[in-house]
Design an enzyme around this catalytic site. Structure first.
Site, PDB file in Angstrom:
ATOM      1  N   HIS A   1       1.320  -1.397  -0.559  1.00  0.00           N
ATOM      2  CA  HIS A   1       0.036   0.317   0.244  1.00  0.00           C
ATOM      3  C   HIS A   1       1.076   1.581  -0.074  1.00  0.00           C
ATOM      4  O   HIS A   1       1.735   1.647   0.094  1.00  0.00           O
ATOM      5  CB  HIS A   1      -1.107   0.222   1.003  1.00  0.00           C
ATOM      6  CG  HIS A   1      -1.724   0.586   1.038  1.00  0.00           C
ATOM      7  ND1 HIS A   1      -2.146   2.502   1.715  1.00  0.00           N
ATOM      8  CD2 HIS A   1      -3.031   0.943   1.046  1.00  0.00           C
ATOM      9  CE1 HIS A   1      -3.258   3.077   1.233  1.00  0.00           C
ATOM     10  NE2 HIS A   1      -4.101   2.007   0.666  1.00  0.00           N
TER      11      HIS A   1
ATOM     12  N   ASP B   1      -8.215  -5.638  -0.077  1.00  0.00           N
ATOM     13  CA  ASP B   1      -8.567  -6.214  -0.517  1.00  0.00           C
ATOM     14  C   ASP B   1      -7.772  -8.238  -1.142  1.00  0.00           C
ATOM     15  O   ASP B   1      -8.207  -8.876  -1.575  1.00  0.00           O
ATOM     16  CB  ASP B   1      -7.565  -6.233  -2.361  1.00  0.00           C
ATOM     17  CG  ASP B   1      -8.605  -4.295  -2.569  1.00  0.00           C
ATOM     18  OD1 ASP B   1      -9.559  -4.816  -2.353  1.00  0.00           O
ATOM     19  OD2 ASP B   1      -8.117  -4.014  -3.332  1.00  0.00           O
TER      20      ASP B   1
HETATM   21  N1  ACO Z   1       4.034  -7.876  -4.628  1.00  0.00           N
HETATM   22  C1  ACO Z   1       5.558  -7.732  -4.110  1.00  0.00           C
HETATM   23  N2  ACO Z   1       6.440  -6.443  -4.543  1.00  0.00           N
HETATM   24  C2  ACO Z   1       5.788  -5.819  -4.375  1.00  0.00           C
HETATM   25  C3  ACO Z   1       3.743  -5.031  -3.811  1.00  0.00           C
HETATM   26  C4  ACO Z   1       3.170  -6.422  -4.197  1.00  0.00           C
HETATM   27  N3  ACO Z   1       2.118  -6.541  -3.551  1.00  0.00           N
HETATM   28  N4  ACO Z   1       4.065  -4.228  -3.873  1.00  0.00           N
HETATM   29  C5  ACO Z   1       5.168  -3.187  -3.984  1.00  0.00           C
HETATM   30  N5  ACO Z   1       5.516  -4.230  -4.213  1.00  0.00           N
HETATM   31  C6  ACO Z   1       7.389  -3.737  -4.184  1.00  0.00           C
HETATM   32  C7  ACO Z   1       7.324  -3.105  -5.164  1.00  0.00           C
HETATM   33  O1  ACO Z   1       8.108  -3.715  -6.945  1.00  0.00           O
HETATM   34  C8  ACO Z   1       8.826  -2.001  -5.749  1.00  0.00           C
HETATM   35  O2  ACO Z   1      10.103  -2.744  -4.942  1.00  0.00           O
HETATM   36  P1  ACO Z   1      11.311  -2.579  -5.990  1.00  0.00           P
HETATM   37  O3  ACO Z   1      11.662  -1.051  -4.623  1.00  0.00           O
HETATM   38  O4  ACO Z   1      13.078  -3.728  -5.316  1.00  0.00           O
HETATM   39  O5  ACO Z   1      11.416  -2.576  -6.728  1.00  0.00           O
HETATM   40  C9  ACO Z   1       8.759  -1.736  -3.597  1.00  0.00           C
HETATM   41  O6  ACO Z   1       7.578  -2.928  -3.276  1.00  0.00           O
HETATM   42  C10 ACO Z   1       7.565  -0.433  -3.539  1.00  0.00           C
HETATM   43  O7  ACO Z   1       6.628  -0.652  -4.790  1.00  0.00           O
HETATM   44  P2  ACO Z   1       6.043   0.822  -5.689  1.00  0.00           P
HETATM   45  O8  ACO Z   1       4.978   0.038  -6.916  1.00  0.00           O
HETATM   46  O9  ACO Z   1       6.890   1.816  -5.687  1.00  0.00           O
HETATM   47  O10 ACO Z   1       4.812   0.963  -4.979  1.00  0.00           O
HETATM   48  P3  ACO Z   1       3.548   1.454  -3.558  1.00  0.00           P
HETATM   49  O11 ACO Z   1       3.398   3.051  -3.361  1.00  0.00           O
HETATM   50  O12 ACO Z   1       4.078   2.795  -5.690  1.00  0.00           O
HETATM   51  O13 ACO Z   1       2.806   1.150  -5.081  1.00  0.00           O
HETATM   52  C11 ACO Z   1       0.767  -0.446  -4.697  1.00  0.00           C
HETATM   53  C12 ACO Z   1       1.469   0.520  -4.037  1.00  0.00           C
HETATM   54  C13 ACO Z   1       0.267   0.050  -5.677  1.00  0.00           C
HETATM   55  C14 ACO Z   1      -0.810  -0.702  -4.215  1.00  0.00           C
HETATM   56  C15 ACO Z   1       1.695  -1.999  -4.293  1.00  0.00           C
HETATM   57  O14 ACO Z   1       2.174  -2.226  -3.760  1.00  0.00           O
HETATM   58  C16 ACO Z   1       1.239  -3.179  -5.179  1.00  0.00           C
HETATM   59  O15 ACO Z   1       0.817  -2.969  -6.582  1.00  0.00           O
HETATM   60  N6  ACO Z   1       0.445  -4.246  -4.708  1.00  0.00           N
HETATM   61  C17 ACO Z   1      -0.466  -4.732  -5.584  1.00  0.00           C
HETATM   62  C18 ACO Z   1      -2.058  -4.251  -5.732  1.00  0.00           C
HETATM   63  C19 ACO Z   1      -2.920  -4.033  -4.836  1.00  0.00           C
HETATM   64  O16 ACO Z   1      -3.093  -5.091  -3.691  1.00  0.00           O
HETATM   65  N7  ACO Z   1      -3.683  -3.050  -4.625  1.00  0.00           N
HETATM   66  C20 ACO Z   1      -4.341  -2.920  -3.920  1.00  0.00           C
HETATM   67  C21 ACO Z   1      -4.540  -1.791  -2.866  1.00  0.00           C
HETATM   68  S1  ACO Z   1      -5.154  -0.840  -1.932  1.00  0.00           S
HETATM   69  C22 ACO Z   1      -6.649  -0.552  -2.624  1.00  0.00           C
HETATM   70  O17 ACO Z   1      -6.374   0.548  -3.681  1.00  0.00           O
HETATM   71  C23 ACO Z   1      -7.940  -0.692  -2.718  1.00  0.00           C
END
Ligand code: ACO
Length: 384
Positions: free
Chosen positions: A263, A321
């Protein structure tokens, strides 16, 4: 011309765009408040109608205010036949979120004064949308399965009526608690992607229906609201509890995102996910099907592995989620219908933000740092 490259905040990370008194997300401590009330208290003691009133008006209603508000919601639940007809045409072949977006957009046709932005008129439009979006979602679910439309039942509460309209039977007490919990937990969450999208559209002084349509489009994506559907698909792809660790390890090695984890703001356990998880565990005491037991076993093993691997080291924890899908399956709801329920409940939050933003409106217009060419000579098409 300024040539020094500024700091760019990709995805607007860490950028404050406004002040708000609607909700507070404490991402370090895993806490959430709506208008100052903790999400745990509201989930335990309130209901969706009262929470919607609280979000919109900034205070808990008196008994008279509550009766008036719920009366309006009940009176406005049904949807026009033309909207039902469009849903019926689209539902068998389109994703329910596409149907929701189109049907919600149609509601502007039935508003005689859609551009009236005074406070009472805006709140009134939001109440209409809160009332009708669950009916649009339920009709979409029914028509997808080639079943008859079930009109709303005024004797039922808001979320319980939704469950009745989609499943065709009156839920028991535990099921009623679960669906209302999900409506409350999804009602509001500060300036997330869809709420921001709603505000961008509202900031141009477009109408409430246009802003809502933008929000629905934004909520669809799997990085945001669509993660609930994607997470359950992943649990189904894992298949059996003993396959959980292998599946997740391989997915992470392949740089895949594990849906329902991570998140932008929460760097610890999402408090909403904790609540959903605890009710899911409670549902195991009620003679669940093999499918429900399998979902929960896989979810708990995936949760443990992810927290061990990425929780403390990278701040990637379960979000709402992850457990939402298994809980909706307890209620007999198909996975494609999960995000439409999110829309129906989030309308309360979107609407409250429109009301707040229009109190001090400023058009949203960020800037980009240009990295392309300038002053290129124009070459006519026959000479390129
Ligand atoms: N699984 C694996 N790795 C992850 C995940 C995940 N679910 N989420 C983040 N990471 C990792 C990324 O690969 C990144 O790694 P790195 O630094 O080695 O490149 C690091 O964590 C940071 O990730 P970002 O994408 O930069 O974080 P951001 O804050 O932009 O994204 C997000 C947040 C989109 C929610 C992300 O965690 C994600 O894609 N999660 C999966 C989708 C999800 O569950 N979304 C629902 C969110 S709750 C809602 O909207 C109701």
């Amino acid at each position: 011309m300024n040539t020094a490259k500024p700091t760019i905040n990709y995805g607007l990370e860490g950028i404050y765009v406004d002040e708000s008194s609607i909700s507070k997300v404490d991402g370090q401590n895993g806490k959430l408040w709506y208008r100052g009330y903790s999400i745990e208290n509201l989930a335990e003691q309130s209901n969706f109608e009262e929470v919607s009133y609280l979000l919109l008006y900034g205070k808990l209603p008196t008994k008279n205010e509550y009766d008036d508000f719920t009366g309006k919601l009940k009176d406005r639940r049904d949807i026009p036949k033309e909207v039902r007809d469009v849903i019926k045409v689209m539902a068998p072949t389109s994703h329910p979120m596409d149907v929701m977006r189109t049907a919600a957009s149609m509601l502007v046709m039935y508003d005689k004064d859609p551009n009236n932005r005074n406070l009472d008129a805006t709140i009134d439009k939001v109440i209409t949308l809160i009332a009708k979006l669950p009916t649009i979602a339920a009709a979409t679910g029914r028509f997808r399965e080639k079943k008859e439309y079930i009109p709303p039942d005024k004797s039922l509460g808001h979320s319980v009526n939704f469950l009745y309209m989609i499943n065709g039977k009156r839920p028991n007490e535990f099921e009623s608690k679960l669906i209302d919990l999900m409506f409350i937990l999804h009602a509001e969450h500060s300036t997330n992607a869809s709420t921001f999208s709603v505000l961008v559209t509202a900031s141009t002084l477009a109408d409430v229906y246009a802003a809502t349509t933008s929000g629905i489009g934004t909520l669809k994506g799997p990085l945001h609201g669509g993660a609930d559907e994607a997470a359950l698909k992943m649990i189904n792809a894992i298949g059996s509890p003993d396959n959980t660790e292998k599946y997740i390890e391989e997915a992470l090695e392949g740089k895949q995102r594990i849906m329902g984890f991570g998140h932008r703001v929460y760097k610890t356990y999402d408090p909403r996910a904790k609540l959903v998880r605890s009710y899911l565990e409670e549902s195991l005491e009620k003679e669940p099907s093999d499918e429900i037991k399998r979902h929960l076993q896989i979810a708990l093993r995936a949760e443990k592995l992810m927290i061990d691997k990425l929780g403390k080291s990278k701040g990637i924890w379960p979000n709402i989620d992850f457990f939402a899908g298994p809980l909706y399956r307890v209620l007999g709801i198909e996975s494609e219908m999960f995000t439409p329920i999110f829309v129906a409940s989030r309308m309360a939050g979107w609407g409250s933000h429109i009301v707040e933003y229009w109190n001090n409106n400023k058009i949203v217009r960020p800037v980009e740092w240009y990295i392309g060419s300038l002053d290129l000579p124009y070459v006519p098409i026959n000479k390129r």
